[in-house]
Motif scaffolding. Structure first.
Motif, PDB file in Angstrom:
ATOM      1  N   PRO B 146     -42.042  46.325 -21.030  1.00  0.00           N
ATOM      2  CA  PRO B 146     -43.314  46.123 -21.139  1.00  0.00           C
ATOM      3  C   PRO B 146     -44.025  45.324 -22.109  1.00  0.00           C
ATOM      4  O   PRO B 146     -44.843  44.905 -21.941  1.00  0.00           O
ATOM      5  N   GLY B 147     -43.312  45.633 -23.482  1.00  0.00           N
ATOM      6  CA  GLY B 147     -43.803  44.955 -24.558  1.00  0.00           C
ATOM      7  C   GLY B 147     -43.648  43.726 -24.716  1.00  0.00           C
ATOM      8  O   GLY B 147     -44.592  42.893 -24.946  1.00  0.00           O
ATOM      9  N   VAL B 149     -43.688  41.779 -21.808  1.00  0.00           N
ATOM     10  CA  VAL B 149     -44.719  41.327 -20.696  1.00  0.00           C
ATOM     11  C   VAL B 149     -46.217  41.387 -21.342  1.00  0.00           C
ATOM     12  O   VAL B 149     -47.044  40.576 -21.296  1.00  0.00           O
ATOM     13  N   GLU B 150     -46.477  42.279 -21.922  1.00  0.00           N
ATOM     14  CA  GLU B 150     -47.615  42.549 -22.595  1.00  0.00           C
ATOM     15  C   GLU B 150     -47.931  41.513 -23.672  1.00  0.00           C
ATOM     16  O   GLU B 150     -49.031  40.692 -23.760  1.00  0.00           O
ATOM     17  N   PHE B 151     -46.942  41.276 -24.580  1.00  0.00           N
ATOM     18  CA  PHE B 151     -46.980  40.116 -25.593  1.00  0.00           C
ATOM     19  C   PHE B 151     -47.424  39.009 -25.012  1.00  0.00           C
ATOM     20  O   PHE B 151     -48.111  38.039 -25.350  1.00  0.00           O
ATOM     21  N   GLY B 153     -48.418  38.168 -22.167  1.00  0.00           N
ATOM     22  CA  GLY B 153     -49.782  38.219 -21.398  1.00  0.00           C
ATOM     23  C   GLY B 153     -49.289  37.681 -19.863  1.00  0.00           C
ATOM     24  O   GLY B 153     -50.194  37.026 -19.235  1.00  0.00           O
ATOM     25  N   GLU B 155     -48.528  39.970 -17.280  1.00  0.00           N
ATOM     26  CA  GLU B 155     -48.211  40.959 -16.137  1.00  0.00           C
ATOM     27  C   GLU B 155     -48.280  40.371 -14.913  1.00  0.00           C
ATOM     28  O   GLU B 155     -47.763  41.388 -14.095  1.00  0.00           O
ATOM     29  N   ASN B 156     -49.166  39.740 -14.649  1.00  0.00           N
ATOM     30  CA  ASN B 156     -49.026  39.438 -12.952  1.00  0.00           C
ATOM     31  C   ASN B 156     -48.280  38.312 -12.437  1.00  0.00           C
ATOM     32  O   ASN B 156     -48.115  38.089 -11.342  1.00  0.00           O
ATOM     33  N   HIS B 180     -39.227  40.365 -29.836  1.00  0.00           N
ATOM     34  CA  HIS B 180     -38.430  41.911 -29.613  1.00  0.00           C
ATOM     35  C   HIS B 180     -37.138  42.064 -29.880  1.00  0.00           C
ATOM     36  O   HIS B 180     -36.678  43.032 -29.572  1.00  0.00           O
ATOM     37  N   LYS B 202     -51.254  36.454 -32.330  1.00  0.00           N
ATOM     38  CA  LYS B 202     -49.792  37.473 -32.035  1.00  0.00           C
ATOM     39  C   LYS B 202     -49.073  36.930 -32.803  1.00  0.00           C
ATOM     40  O   LYS B 202     -48.087  37.757 -33.415  1.00  0.00           O
TER      41      LYS B 202
END
Lengths: 254, 261
Positions: B146-147, B149-151, B153, B155-156, B180, B202
């Motif tokens: 999740p981290g 994917v979020e980082f 950007g 998600e979709n 990560h 980021k």
């Protein structure tokens, strides 16, 4: 030790990826793998058993086993040879032991072999044949077949990284090898003078020994089994050594 | 201060044939024809030290050997001569058993736009493969997913094939994975070249947290400003030769002086 275990984790991830790529994740894809050797089997059976009226007992089982082993060998060497090139994006960006790629590729084909053996088991049982204790020898044979094929693929893949036409050459050699291995025929059909030459091809041993333990529940002699062990382990060791010596050159030339 | 990476008289020469023989046929047919080739000295006699916990810049024009140097540090290329020594991890910092033998510092590399993806696999599959190649277990990757994917950007787009990604997305994903990974040394090649401002922000946050954790970072760039803002010390390479070593500002001054005159 943990490093060693981790290499298997890498192999497993690569195998999963290979499966996705090969079958596009679809049921039809899996079906297709099983279908391919069956097609070959069907056509050869038609020609040799129906047209040429080969009287051999249990020819279907006999033939299918040979074709399944052959399909593994030819597919594993062909895709394995190409595996370094198809993974060049990984090779040129991250260091990890390169042999992992070859092993993963051969292992993918090996899993297909295991799936094909389920079909073989159905044929085997419906032909009214029963496995015996000697049939268990097939398990070490499979392992040795994996070693032998991997060893050869190590050599082919390191050469292929440099000589791109080896793909075509190997394709032709495979066709010749198909007829020079006892796949559609039994060794007993081969005149004595030629038979010993066929034994120079380790596939001859894999196929004919496997048939012996499945069809007549008879183990090859200890000497024959030991020889197969030595050939397989030897090919693997030689291939691995050859590959490891080229490892860095591969990343630079690929 | 202990050294994280020590490089001694590193030399790497590529042999570039004028006519590359990539087939057996060519090798046989042209056997009697002398093959002509050029030697290209990508690196000649380069020595430097990277201290632990330091941000170290490598700067120079295109084709100066920066990327070759980083590939050697990453273990992908082998030098013709010279030695690269990676420092040993302190006892106790490593997770393995109590009696473990000292391990070299772990390295995560982020080379040339993307860690290396398999184009026909989805982002998710590539995250698992790359994560494993960089030393993570499947369980760790599931936890970090999740981290990452979020980082990045994305998600979709997690189940979209990577070949359909834009180069910016690919680069973000690559950096997100590396960010990560818990390594001791990070090797980054032009990581900030792609990506919009929010992503660059980021990246800078990641660099800041690496600095806080005392990580060692080797950063390759042809952008002097980046080296100036991020790095403590740097080297300047030109045509495979080490032109200047020292504080980032000093090296950049030398670099600009060389460019100017």
């Amino acid at each position: 030790m943990t490093n060693h275990l981790h290499n298997w984790a890498i192999i497993w991830q690569l195998v999963k990826g290979d499966f996705k790529l090969r079958y596009k994740g679809s049921m039809l894809g899996y079906f297709w793998t099983l279908f391919k050797p069956l097609m070959l089997f069907g056509v050869i059976y038609l020609v040799f058993s129906v047209f040429l009226r080969n009287p051999m007992q249990n020819y279907a089982v006999f033939l299918l086993l040979g074709i399944i082993i052959w399909t593994f060998f030819s597919e594993a060497t062909m895709t394995g040879m190409n595996s370094l090139l198809s993974k060049r994006d990984l090779i040129t960006k991250i260091y990890f032991p390169r042999e992992v790629i070859i092993l993963a590729s051969v292992l993918s084909s090996f899993i297909t072999l295991l799936l094909n053996l389920i079909i073989f088991a159905i044929f085997y049982v419906s032909a009214g044949l029963m496995p015996g204790v000697t049939t268990l020898l097939f398990i070490p044979y499979l392992f040795l077949l994996f070693l032998f094929t991997s060893g050869l693929t190590f050599i082919l893949a390191s050469l292929y990284a440099r000589f791109h036409d080896l793909g075509h050459i190997w394709e032709v050699l495979l066709q010749i090898l198909f007829w020079l291995s006892p796949i559609v025929y039994d060794l007993s059909f081969v005149p004595e003078a030629y038979r010993q030459w066929l034994y120079l091809n380790p596939l001859t041993q894999f196929i004919s020994y496997s048939r012996r333990i499945f069809l007549i529940n008879q183990s090859p002699s200890l000497k024959q089994n030991l020889l197969l062990l030595i050939i397989s382990v030897g090919t693997f060791a030689l291939g691995y050594y050859f590959f490891k010596r080229q490892e860095y050159i591969i990343a630079e030339t690929i | 201060m202990t050294s994280a990476i020590s490089v001694k008289s590193l030399t790497k020469t590529f042999i570039l044939p004028h006519q590359k023989r990539t087939t057996l046929k060519e090798s046989f047919v042209d056997f009697w024809q002398r093959q002509t080739y050029e030697k290209f000295a990508a690196l000649s006699d380069v020595s430097f030290e990277v201290n632990r916990g330091e941000f170290f810049g490598i700067i120079g024009p295109n084709g100066c050997g920066k990327s070759t140097l980083l590939k050697i540090l990453a273990g992908i290329y082998r030098p013709d001569s010279g030695i690269v020594t990676i420092g040993m991890a302190d006892k106790g910092t490593h997770h393995a058993g109590t009696h473990s033998t000292p391990q070299p510092l772990s390295i995560a590399s982020l080379l040339e736009l993307g860690i290396g993806f398999q184009q026909d696999l989805s982002a998710r599959e590539n995250i698992f493969i790359n994560g494993t190649l960089l030393g993570l277990t499947a369980r760790q990757i599931r936890r970090l997913l999740p981290g990452i994917v979020e980082f990045a950007g994305i998600e979709n787009f997690l189940d979209l094939k990577v070949k359909n990604f834009s180069s910016g997305m690919r680069q973000r994903l690559a950096f997100a994975i590396a960010a990560h990974i818990d390594a001791d040394i990070y090797l980054c090649d032009e990581v900030l070249a792609v990506g919009d401002e929010s992503f660059q922000k980021k990246c800078f946050e990641t660099f800041a947290s690496w600095r806080e954790q005392g990580k060692t970072v080797v950063l390759v760039s042809h952008d002097a400003n980046q080296i100036a803002t991020l790095c403590d010390r740097a080297i300047y390479l030109d045509h495979g030769q080490l032109k200047s070593t020292g504080s980032a500002h000093q090296v950049i001054a030398d670099y600009h002086a060389a460019l100017a005159g």
